[in-house]
Design a protein around this motif. Structure first.
Motif, PDB file in Angstrom:
ATOM      1  N   SER A  99     -60.385  -2.924 -93.481  1.00 57.58           N
ATOM      2  CA  SER A  99     -60.160  -4.362 -93.551  1.00 57.58           C
ATOM      3  C   SER A  99     -60.864  -5.146 -92.442  1.00 57.58           C
ATOM      4  O   SER A  99     -60.823  -6.364 -92.453  1.00 57.58           O
ATOM      5  CB  SER A  99     -58.662  -4.671 -93.544  1.00 57.58           C
ATOM      6  OG  SER A  99     -58.084  -4.280 -92.319  1.00 57.58           O
ATOM      7  N   GLY A 100     -61.489  -4.486 -91.495  1.00 58.11           N
ATOM      8  CA  GLY A 100     -62.228  -5.228 -90.479  1.00 58.11           C
ATOM      9  C   GLY A 100     -62.185  -4.604 -89.109  1.00 58.11           C
ATOM     10  O   GLY A 100     -61.856  -3.431 -88.937  1.00 58.11           O
ATOM     11  N   ARG A 101     -62.511  -5.450 -88.132  1.00 57.14           N
ATOM     12  CA  ARG A 101     -62.628  -5.034 -86.742  1.00 57.14           C
ATOM     13  C   ARG A 101     -61.826  -6.001 -85.886  1.00 57.14           C
ATOM     14  O   ARG A 101     -61.792  -7.205 -86.152  1.00 57.14           O
ATOM     15  CB  ARG A 101     -64.114  -5.076 -86.382  1.00 57.14           C
ATOM     16  CG  ARG A 101     -64.453  -4.563 -85.039  1.00 57.14           C
ATOM     17  CD  ARG A 101     -65.954  -4.618 -84.870  1.00 57.14           C
ATOM     18  NE  ARG A 101     -66.217  -5.069 -83.513  1.00 57.14           N
ATOM     19  CZ  ARG A 101     -67.352  -4.944 -82.894  1.00 57.14           C
ATOM     20  NH1 ARG A 101     -68.377  -4.421 -83.505  1.00 57.14           N
ATOM     21  NH2 ARG A 101     -67.502  -5.355 -81.673  1.00 57.14           N
ATOM     22  N   VAL A 102     -61.195  -5.487 -84.831  1.00 64.08           N
ATOM     23  CA  VAL A 102     -60.364  -6.317 -83.971  1.00 64.08           C
ATOM     24  C   VAL A 102     -60.428  -5.777 -82.535  1.00 64.08           C
ATOM     25  O   VAL A 102     -60.698  -4.594 -82.325  1.00 64.08           O
ATOM     26  CB  VAL A 102     -58.901  -6.354 -84.505  1.00 64.08           C
ATOM     27  CG1 VAL A 102     -58.227  -5.017 -84.367  1.00 64.08           C
ATOM     28  CG2 VAL A 102     -58.091  -7.460 -83.865  1.00 64.08           C
ATOM     29  N   ALA A 103     -60.198  -6.660 -81.561  1.00 65.20           N
ATOM     30  CA  ALA A 103     -60.189  -6.262 -80.151  1.00 65.20           C
ATOM     31  C   ALA A 103     -58.767  -5.861 -79.757  1.00 65.20           C
ATOM     32  O   ALA A 103     -57.795  -6.529 -80.117  1.00 65.20           O
ATOM     33  CB  ALA A 103     -60.673  -7.400 -79.267  1.00 65.20           C
ATOM     34  N   VAL A 104     -58.665  -4.764 -79.011  1.00 62.64           N
ATOM     35  CA  VAL A 104     -57.370  -4.257 -78.540  1.00 62.64           C
ATOM     36  C   VAL A 104     -57.479  -3.989 -77.048  1.00 62.64           C
ATOM     37  O   VAL A 104     -58.434  -3.358 -76.597  1.00 62.64           O
ATOM     38  CB  VAL A 104     -56.986  -2.952 -79.285  1.00 62.64           C
ATOM     39  CG1 VAL A 104     -55.703  -2.366 -78.726  1.00 62.64           C
ATOM     40  CG2 VAL A 104     -56.866  -3.194 -80.775  1.00 62.64           C
ATOM     41  N   PHE A 105     -56.475  -4.481 -76.290  1.00 64.00           N
ATOM     42  CA  PHE A 105     -56.417  -4.156 -74.866  1.00 64.00           C
ATOM     43  C   PHE A 105     -55.608  -2.873 -74.706  1.00 64.00           C
ATOM     44  O   PHE A 105     -54.498  -2.765 -75.226  1.00 64.00           O
ATOM     45  CB  PHE A 105     -55.768  -5.282 -74.060  1.00 64.00           C
ATOM     46  CG  PHE A 105     -55.505  -4.891 -72.637  1.00 64.00           C
ATOM     47  CD1 PHE A 105     -56.560  -4.651 -71.764  1.00 64.00           C
ATOM     48  CD2 PHE A 105     -54.213  -4.720 -72.178  1.00 64.00           C
ATOM     49  CE1 PHE A 105     -56.335  -4.263 -70.449  1.00 64.00           C
ATOM     50  CE2 PHE A 105     -53.976  -4.336 -70.863  1.00 64.00           C
ATOM     51  CZ  PHE A 105     -55.037  -4.110 -70.000  1.00 64.00           C
ATOM     52  N   VAL A 106     -56.175  -1.901 -73.982  1.00 66.57           N
ATOM     53  CA  VAL A 106     -55.511  -0.619 -73.747  1.00 66.57           C
ATOM     54  C   VAL A 106     -55.273  -0.456 -72.250  1.00 66.57           C
ATOM     55  O   VAL A 106     -56.220  -0.224 -71.488  1.00 66.57           O
ATOM     56  CB  VAL A 106     -56.366   0.558 -74.272  1.00 66.57           C
ATOM     57  CG1 VAL A 106     -55.662   1.880 -74.015  1.00 66.57           C
ATOM     58  CG2 VAL A 106     -56.685   0.386 -75.742  1.00 66.57           C
ATOM     59  N   PRO A 107     -54.014  -0.623 -71.790  1.00 70.01           N
ATOM     60  CA  PRO A 107     -53.734  -0.408 -70.368  1.00 70.01           C
ATOM     61  C   PRO A 107     -54.076   1.024 -69.963  1.00 70.01           C
ATOM     62  O   PRO A 107     -53.953   1.954 -70.774  1.00 70.01           O
ATOM     63  CB  PRO A 107     -52.222  -0.652 -70.251  1.00 70.01           C
ATOM     64  CG  PRO A 107     -51.856  -1.424 -71.475  1.00 70.01           C
ATOM     65  CD  PRO A 107     -52.823  -0.999 -72.534  1.00 70.01           C
ATOM     66  N   GLU A 108     -54.479   1.182 -68.710  1.00 67.20           N
ATOM     67  CA  GLU A 108     -54.854   2.518 -68.247  1.00 67.20           C
ATOM     68  C   GLU A 108     -53.680   3.490 -68.328  1.00 67.20           C
ATOM     69  O   GLU A 108     -53.865   4.688 -68.514  1.00 67.20           O
ATOM     70  CB  GLU A 108     -55.397   2.442 -66.823  1.00 67.20           C
ATOM     71  CG  GLU A 108     -56.195   3.679 -66.470  1.00 67.20           C
ATOM     72  CD  GLU A 108     -57.140   3.444 -65.310  1.00 67.20           C
ATOM     73  OE1 GLU A 108     -56.937   4.108 -64.283  1.00 67.20           O
ATOM     74  OE2 GLU A 108     -58.042   2.611 -65.452  1.00 67.20           O
ATOM     75  N   SER A 109     -52.458   2.983 -68.223  1.00 66.34           N
ATOM     76  CA  SER A 109     -51.279   3.857 -68.314  1.00 66.34           C
ATOM     77  C   SER A 109     -51.086   4.413 -69.723  1.00 66.34           C
ATOM     78  O   SER A 109     -50.424   5.432 -69.909  1.00 66.34           O
ATOM     79  CB  SER A 109     -50.029   3.084 -67.890  1.00 66.34           C
ATOM     80  OG  SER A 109     -49.818   1.976 -68.750  1.00 66.34           O
ATOM     81  N   VAL A 110     -51.667   3.766 -70.724  1.00 59.30           N
ATOM     82  CA  VAL A 110     -51.534   4.228 -72.109  1.00 59.30           C
ATOM     83  C   VAL A 110     -52.594   5.269 -72.432  1.00 59.30           C
ATOM     84  O   VAL A 110     -52.302   6.299 -73.034  1.00 59.30           O
ATOM     85  CB  VAL A 110     -51.608   3.041 -73.094  1.00 59.30           C
ATOM     86  CG1 VAL A 110     -51.664   3.516 -74.537  1.00 59.30           C
ATOM     87  CG2 VAL A 110     -50.426   2.116 -72.888  1.00 59.30           C
TER      88      VAL A 110
END
Length: 140
Positions: A99-110
């Protein structure tokens, strides 16, 4: 000795010390296998039981409507947009459903080691201003 009766009945014989009862072993082996299978299934499926799937069309119409909600998404890492050491990284991800592309923030703790083209089950929350933040990631 008078009055002493010796029995030759097999059920009356005592096992020597240190021998384990085979019935006990026959009971414990399946019990351990079943317990291990249940634990494996619970750990493996922990991401799949909670949030509903992320809907990119609804997010694109009005991300404010999704703020504070948790979703699951299956995605492939398309590219790294930015990395801040000790803080986390912004990733462009392609949704597996196409369905597409999206920006995701990934914390370093994750997740501290994320590579392009790897596929993940991601549990996300939509924050202020439509920021999509990963809470859990599992590579598959």
């Amino acid at each position: 000795m008078p009055g002493l009766v010796y029995s030759h009945c097999p059920s009356m014989r005592r096992r020597p010390p240190g021998k384990i009862n085979p019935v006990l072993i026959a009971f414990l082996i399946p019990l351990v296998v079943i317990l291990a299978a249940v634990v494996f299934m619970l750990v493996r499926n922990r991401l799949h039981h909670a949030p509903e799937p992320f809907d990119l069309a609804v997010y694109n119409r009005s991300s404010n409507d999704l703020q504070g909600n948790q979703y699951s998404l299956d995605a492939s890492i398309d590219s790294q947009l930015r990395w801040d050491e000790g803080f986390g990284r912004y990733l462009a991800v392609k949704l597996v459903n196409g369905s597409g592309r999206v920006a995701v923030f990934v914390p370093e703790s994750v997740a501290s080691d994320v590579r392009v083209n790897q596929r993940y089950h991601i549990k996300v929350i939509v924050k202020e201003a439509g920021l999509i933040q990963a809470e859990e990631m599992e590579k598959y």
